[in-house]
Scaffold this motif. Structure first.
Motif, PDB file in Angstrom:
ATOM      1  N   LEU A 379       0.830  -1.210   0.000  1.00  0.00           N
ATOM      2  CA  LEU A 379       0.000   0.000   0.000  1.00  0.00           C
ATOM      3  C   LEU A 379       0.862   1.257   0.000  1.00  0.00           C
ATOM      4  O   LEU A 379       0.603   2.209  -0.747  1.00  0.00           O
ATOM      5  CB  LEU A 379      -0.921  -0.017   1.222  1.00  0.00           C
ATOM      6  N   ALA A 380       1.899   1.267   0.844  1.00  0.00           N
ATOM      7  CA  ALA A 380       2.761   2.439   0.937  1.00  0.00           C
ATOM      8  C   ALA A 380       3.568   2.639  -0.339  1.00  0.00           C
ATOM      9  O   ALA A 380       3.770   3.782  -0.793  1.00  0.00           O
ATOM     10  CB  ALA A 380       3.691   2.307   2.143  1.00  0.00           C
ATOM     11  N   ARG A 381       4.033   1.551  -0.947  1.00  0.00           N
ATOM     12  CA  ARG A 381       4.786   1.687  -2.198  1.00  0.00           C
ATOM     13  C   ARG A 381       3.891   2.191  -3.324  1.00  0.00           C
ATOM     14  O   ARG A 381       4.339   2.912  -4.222  1.00  0.00           O
ATOM     15  CB  ARG A 381       5.412   0.346  -2.582  1.00  0.00           C
ATOM     16  N   TYR A 382       2.620   1.817  -3.290  1.00  0.00           N
ATOM     17  CA  TYR A 382       1.687   2.218  -4.353  1.00  0.00           C
ATOM     18  C   TYR A 382       1.236   3.668  -4.198  1.00  0.00           C
ATOM     19  O   TYR A 382       1.073   4.381  -5.198  1.00  0.00           O
ATOM     20  CB  TYR A 382       0.486   1.282  -4.339  1.00  0.00           C
ATOM     21  N   THR A 383       1.031   4.119  -2.963  1.00  0.00           N
ATOM     22  CA  THR A 383       0.449   5.448  -2.738  1.00  0.00           C
ATOM     23  C   THR A 383       1.447   6.502  -2.274  1.00  0.00           C
ATOM     24  O   THR A 383       1.184   7.692  -2.395  1.00  0.00           O
ATOM     25  CB  THR A 383      -0.667   5.368  -1.681  1.00  0.00           C
ATOM     26  N   GLY A 384       2.561   6.073  -1.688  1.00  0.00           N
ATOM     27  CA  GLY A 384       3.472   7.045  -1.090  1.00  0.00           C
ATOM     28  C   GLY A 384       3.001   7.536   0.263  1.00  0.00           C
ATOM     29  O   GLY A 384       3.474   8.566   0.763  1.00  0.00           O
ATOM     30  N   CYS A 385       2.087   6.812   0.897  1.00  0.00           N
ATOM     31  CA  CYS A 385       1.589   7.216   2.218  1.00  0.00           C
ATOM     32  C   CYS A 385       2.646   6.964   3.291  1.00  0.00           C
ATOM     33  O   CYS A 385       3.607   6.221   3.077  1.00  0.00           O
ATOM     34  CB  CYS A 385       0.305   6.468   2.554  1.00  0.00           C
ATOM     35  N   LYS A 386       2.464   7.577   4.437  1.00  0.00           N
ATOM     36  CA  LYS A 386       3.326   7.368   5.602  1.00  0.00           C
ATOM     37  C   LYS A 386       2.648   6.356   6.533  1.00  0.00           C
ATOM     38  O   LYS A 386       1.421   6.290   6.598  1.00  0.00           O
ATOM     39  CB  LYS A 386       3.559   8.689   6.338  1.00  0.00           C
ATOM     40  N   LEU A 387       3.469   5.603   7.276  1.00  0.00           N
ATOM     41  CA  LEU A 387       2.939   4.540   8.127  1.00  0.00           C
ATOM     42  C   LEU A 387       3.325   4.749   9.581  1.00  0.00           C
ATOM     43  O   LEU A 387       4.473   5.097   9.881  1.00  0.00           O
ATOM     44  CB  LEU A 387       3.461   3.169   7.678  1.00  0.00           C
ATOM     45  N   VAL A 388       2.350   4.515  10.470  1.00  0.00           N
ATOM     46  CA  VAL A 388       2.621   4.345  11.894  1.00  0.00           C
ATOM     47  C   VAL A 388       2.260   2.899  12.217  1.00  0.00           C
ATOM     48  O   VAL A 388       1.089   2.523  12.223  1.00  0.00           O
ATOM     49  CB  VAL A 388       1.808   5.310  12.777  1.00  0.00           C
TER      50      VAL A 388
END
Length: 931
Positions: A379-388
């Motif tokens: 998901l993060a690789r696809y969207t560029g979102c940040k993760l906690v």
């Protein structure tokens, strides 16, 4: 996820059977140690008699089953015996010795339960691209499925001679009992009752006396649970109380029901369809569905009946079903009749949508390790979102050497660490094992954080026990002070298999609090207005039930329902629960485990097959509850499967506006417009005429003109997988629907090529608006809907299927009633229809609803003259409003009707009488007769 029971021994052994141990427990201890040395890698001298195989040695349920099958097969013992009590070397050896002593398997035990494997996934670090899922027709693969419903009428129900009922009630059930007593008295049924708090303290002799003569048990103790308000703490407390009561009651009842089976009825208050839609009102309405699905398996000789009453009164629903039994465990009640849950494969998505943007913050529970990490990594690789990322694991202090070990070596390194702690440090093996397990978890967290950093993903890890509301709430507040939480992936969960009678309260509490407490905490703490995406990780145990997983099924089923409720309360959020089958990591499936999966038809997910399904679900599927599994698995028999797939997203309109002077157009696809394959004329897929009319209406929307004299020239037939059509307006105020791929033609030639045409007028008389139905006739129709399905469909399927064959999208006619020159019918938008076309969406009218109105009109001639008629012309279409529920009533007034041609006015109204649409001057012509 549900797993198959341990495999049986081969019918004939290839080698002579090994000699027994003569009932000597010490011999069997040594034999167990030999197996455990191979399984665990620990030396035999470290395997003490009283070590717990799972807690102390890390031997999971699948490995235990493998050892048990291996020993009983090798020494010719009864494989149907399951040891009771502690799973220690000493206790297992004692059971085996007893079985060996008499070779008859007389040792105390039960048949083996299906236990779920504890499996992990490996990490893939290649550059992520949105992958394709398995082809829809690949039966040897896992796919996404969505739930729907189909009608079941009284002719499909079994009669039940009910004479004596016991109701288990809570403290506030007096009014409900009073209503039931009045209704049962009319049926000559005796109703007894007992409070849950009284029953759990009864001696066995009194319970046995209480159940004597009883044929049906009603579980009503949760009567007022469903409507608990949107308050996380209150939801948690209410659920805790009800779960404690539920297990206490059935620990008393199960021994009695095992000896003397009964019928058990559990009403619930969801949406009448077991969570297809959601309500935003009945937050705990799914209680105790997951538990009952497991109870039905564990009490195989009793008959469980789970009834979703929706918004209906429990007394009415029970009274309507007390003398009948559904052939299925689950049955729902909607205004149009009884329904049962069904499953349908989700068709490939026509479009991908992702609510998250680069830099959006996503909070992940249980996401630092395992399959949840794999999914949020993608998901993060696809969207560029940040993760906690959150978890219970402490980050390691310093930089020990084992942190730098590779994935192929870490398990051997940790095992050697544990051995050294025992032999060189003097620790007991359980303590060394705990240190090793913690180190293995720390290694995985550190490795995963490095993977994220190397991929350029901004991520932080927060140690947090999310099952602790105070601790997790504090973390949410800490994060929210800095920036908004835009996405949530809720993946935390624990599961330990045990039958209901063997399941300790602490295990139930841990399972449910790990799965549900984080959501209750979020209800109170999260700013939902900022959230775009919510993804929940569930299990198919909640959907289908499984032996020994009642608490796990209960928690996962309630999670899926609560997420549906979240969508209903906050419709701007794309919220979805994925209910997963078993996952395995590459190379982590043992030979015996693989055999069991294969024998049970279960195909386990891997990182390579599971992550694409996760991404497909959250980007391509609109439904808030999807399940990932293979339909050939044995557990999937719990619900019927539809032949036709369900649309991934409902269409919001048909027409695409032309740009730069181009004509408005429509693109149809058999792959994504699933309704087309459900409307076959002469066994070929054809777009229904009402869709043609909707195309005209959409093109004219807000123009001040309406279509009249709608003439259907030839069918819009698909001979390939796709069809594209243009809407063309001529100079003489006519409109035509023509193929997009066509030669340059004059107006006359174009008319000959057209599928349909209409004239454009500013207004027209609306004769159909005068058509109404009396309350008496409507009540009679609704009662007929409960008793039987429309005879129209029986005739269609038996006599006219070669001319017209339809699927569940178009099967919403419920009952018909003729009265002189009037003909009435109740119709409903099926769950498949609602999945195909958004209601109301941007449609001028709903073409499926209009199609069912035409069906009702055609049913008149079919019943009277044994003739199959299809639309030829519509004088005027008038749209007055939209359908305000899933149900409506169709009213037809005869102008002319015979075996060759019928003409009538048709009105479609909501059940409250408000007008939806009229089809004035509808003309139908016969294409086939029953002879």
């Amino acid at each position: 996820a549900p797993a198959p029971a341990p495999a049986s021994a081969p019918a004939a052994a290839a080698a002579p059977m090994a000699a027994g141990g003569g009932g000597d427990i010490n011999v069997w201890k040594e034999r167990l140690r030999e197996k455990l040395v191979t399984t665990t890698g620990y030396p035999a001298d470290m395997l003490e008699d009283d070590l717990d195989l799972e807690a102390d040695l890390g031997v999971d349920s699948v490995q235990r089953a493998e050892i048990w099958v291996s020993l009983t097969t090798e020494y010719g013992l009864n494989q149907d015996v399951r040891p009771e009590g502690a799973r220690t070397i000493s206790n297992l050896a004692r059971t085996l010795a007893g079985m060996d002593a008499d070779k008859g398997g007389s040792a105390t035990g039960k048949k083996p339960e299906a236990e779920a494997p504890t499996l992990s996934a490996s990490v893939s670090s290649e550059v992520y691209e949105l992958p394709a899922v398995a082809a829809p027709d690949d039966t040897q693969a896992c796919h996404l499925y969505a739930a729907g419903t189909q009608f079941i009428d009284e002719s499909q129900m079994d009669a039940f001679d009910c004479k004596q009922v016991l109701a288990i009630v809570g403290a506030d059930s007096g009014a409900l009992l009073g209503r039931l007593k009045r209704r049962f008295a009319k049926r000559d049924i005796e109703l007894n009752s007992v409070k849950d708090s009284v029953l759990v303290d009864m001696p066995d002799t009194e319970v046995e006396a209480l159940l004597s003569g009883i044929d049906t048990i009603l579980y009503l103790a949760h009567e007022n649970t469903a409507q608990t308000p949107w308050d996380g703490e209150l939801l948690q407390n209410t659920l805790d109380d009800q779960v404690g009561t539920l297990y206490a009651v059935f620990r008393v009842l199960i021994p009695m029901l095992t000896a003397t089976p009964k019928r058990l009825i559990f009403p619930v208050s969801m949406d009448g369809q077991f969570g297809v839609k959601g309500t935003s009102e009945n937050l705990l309405g799914a209680f105790p569905c997951g538990f009952v699905r497991c109870l039905d398996k564990e009490l195989a000789d009793s008959k469980c009946q789970l009834i979703d009453a929706g918004s209906m009164d429990w007394a009415d629903v029970i009274d309507n079903n007390i003398e009948v039994v559904s052939p299925y465990l689950e049955m729902g009640m909607v205004e149009s009749g009884r329904v049962i849950p069904v499953m349908a494969q989700v068709a490939p998505s026509a479009e991908r949508r992702m609510e998250l943007e680069k830099g959006d913050l996503v909070l992940v529970t249980g996401g630092a390790r395992g399959i949840v990490f794999e999914c949020v990594y993608a998901l993060a690789r696809y969207t560029g979102c940040k993760l906690v990322l959150t978890g219970r694991t402490d980050l390691p202090e310093g930089s020990p050497d084992w942190l730098r070990v590779g994935a192929s070596e870490i398990d051997a390194v940790i095992r050697q660490m544990e051995i050294d702690l025992v032999k060189n440090e003097g620790l007991k093996l359980p303590e060394a094992k705990r240190i090793g397990t913690k180190s293995r978890s720390q290694w995985e967290v550190v490795r995963n954080l490095k993977l994220l950093a190397d991929a350029g993903i901004e991520a932080v890890y927060e140690k947090c026990d999310v099952s602790d509301a105070k601790e997790f709430g504090g973390l949410i507040q800490k994060i929210s002070k800095k920036e908004s939480i835009v996405g949530i992936v809720h993946g935390s969960g624990v599961q330990k298999s045990a039958m209901i009678m063997d399941l300790p309260d602490k295990a139930i509490e841990l399972t449910l609090k790990t799965k549900l407490t984080p959501l209750f905490t979020m209800i109170d703490q999260i700013d939902w207005s900022a959230v775009k995406l919510f993804s929940g990780f569930g299990s198919i145990a909640g959907l289908f039930g499984n032996f020994g997983q009642s608490d796990y099924a209960l928690g996962n089923d309630m999670l899926a329902w609560l997420v549906k409720e979240l969508v209903a309360e906050h419709p701007h959020i794309h919220a979805q629960t994925a209910e997963w089958t078993a996952w395995t990591g590459t190379g982590m499936v043992s030979e015996q485990e693989g055999k069991r999966f294969k024998e049970a038809g279960l195909i386990a997910l891997t990182v390579e097959t599971g992550v694409p399904l996760f991404m497909e679900g959250i980007t391509g599927v609109a439904d808030g509850r999807v399940a990932a599994f293979n339909a050939t698995a044995d557990f999937a028999v719990g619900r019927p499967f539809l032949v036709h797939p369900v649309a991934a997203r409902p269409r919001t309109r048909l027409v695409t506006k032309g740009k730069d002077g181009a004509a408005d157009s429509v693109h149809f696809s058999l792959l994504t417009d699933t309704y087309i394959n459900q409307h076959l004329v002469n066994m070929e897929p054809v777009i229904p005429g009402t869709f043609v009319t909707e195309i005209f209406a959409e093109t004219l929307h807000k123009s001040g003109l309406i279509p009249s004299e709608i003439h259907f020239r030839r069918p819009m037939q698909l001979r390939g997988d796709e069809l594209e059509v243009d809407v063309v307006r001529t100079d003489d105020d006519q409109m035509m629907l023509v193929p997009k791929d066509r030669p340059q033609l004059n107006a006359k030639a174009l008319a000959n090529l057209s599928y349909a045409s209409c004239k454009l007028v500013k207004s027209a008389s609306v004769e159909g608006a005068k058509l109404k139905i009396s309350k008496k006739d409507l009540k009679q129709l609704q009662q007929l809907s409960l008793e039987t399905s429309a005879s129209f469909y029986s005739m269609l399927d038996e006599k006219f299927y070669k001319a017209l064959k339809t699927g569940p999208v178009f099967r919403g006619v419920r009952a018909t009633l003729e009265d002189g020159d009037m003909f009435y019918s109740t119709v409903t938008m099926t769950t498949q229809a609602l999945a195909a076309l958004e209601q109301p969406g941007e449609f001028v009218f709903n073409p499926v609803l209009a199609d069912m109105a035409v069906q009702v009109a055609a049913a008149w001639a079919m019943i009277r003259y044994n003739a199959m008629e299809i639309p030829f012309e519509i004088g005027t279409l008038h749209v007055a409003g939209t359908i305000n529920s899933s149900d409506a009533v169709v009213i037809c007034k005869e102008k002319e009707i015979n075996a060759e041609k019928s003409t009538m006015d048709v009105a479609v109204r909501n059940l409250d009488g408000s007008l939806i649409m009229t089809l004035n001057g509808l003309v139908l012509k016969t294409i086939m007769t029953g002879e």
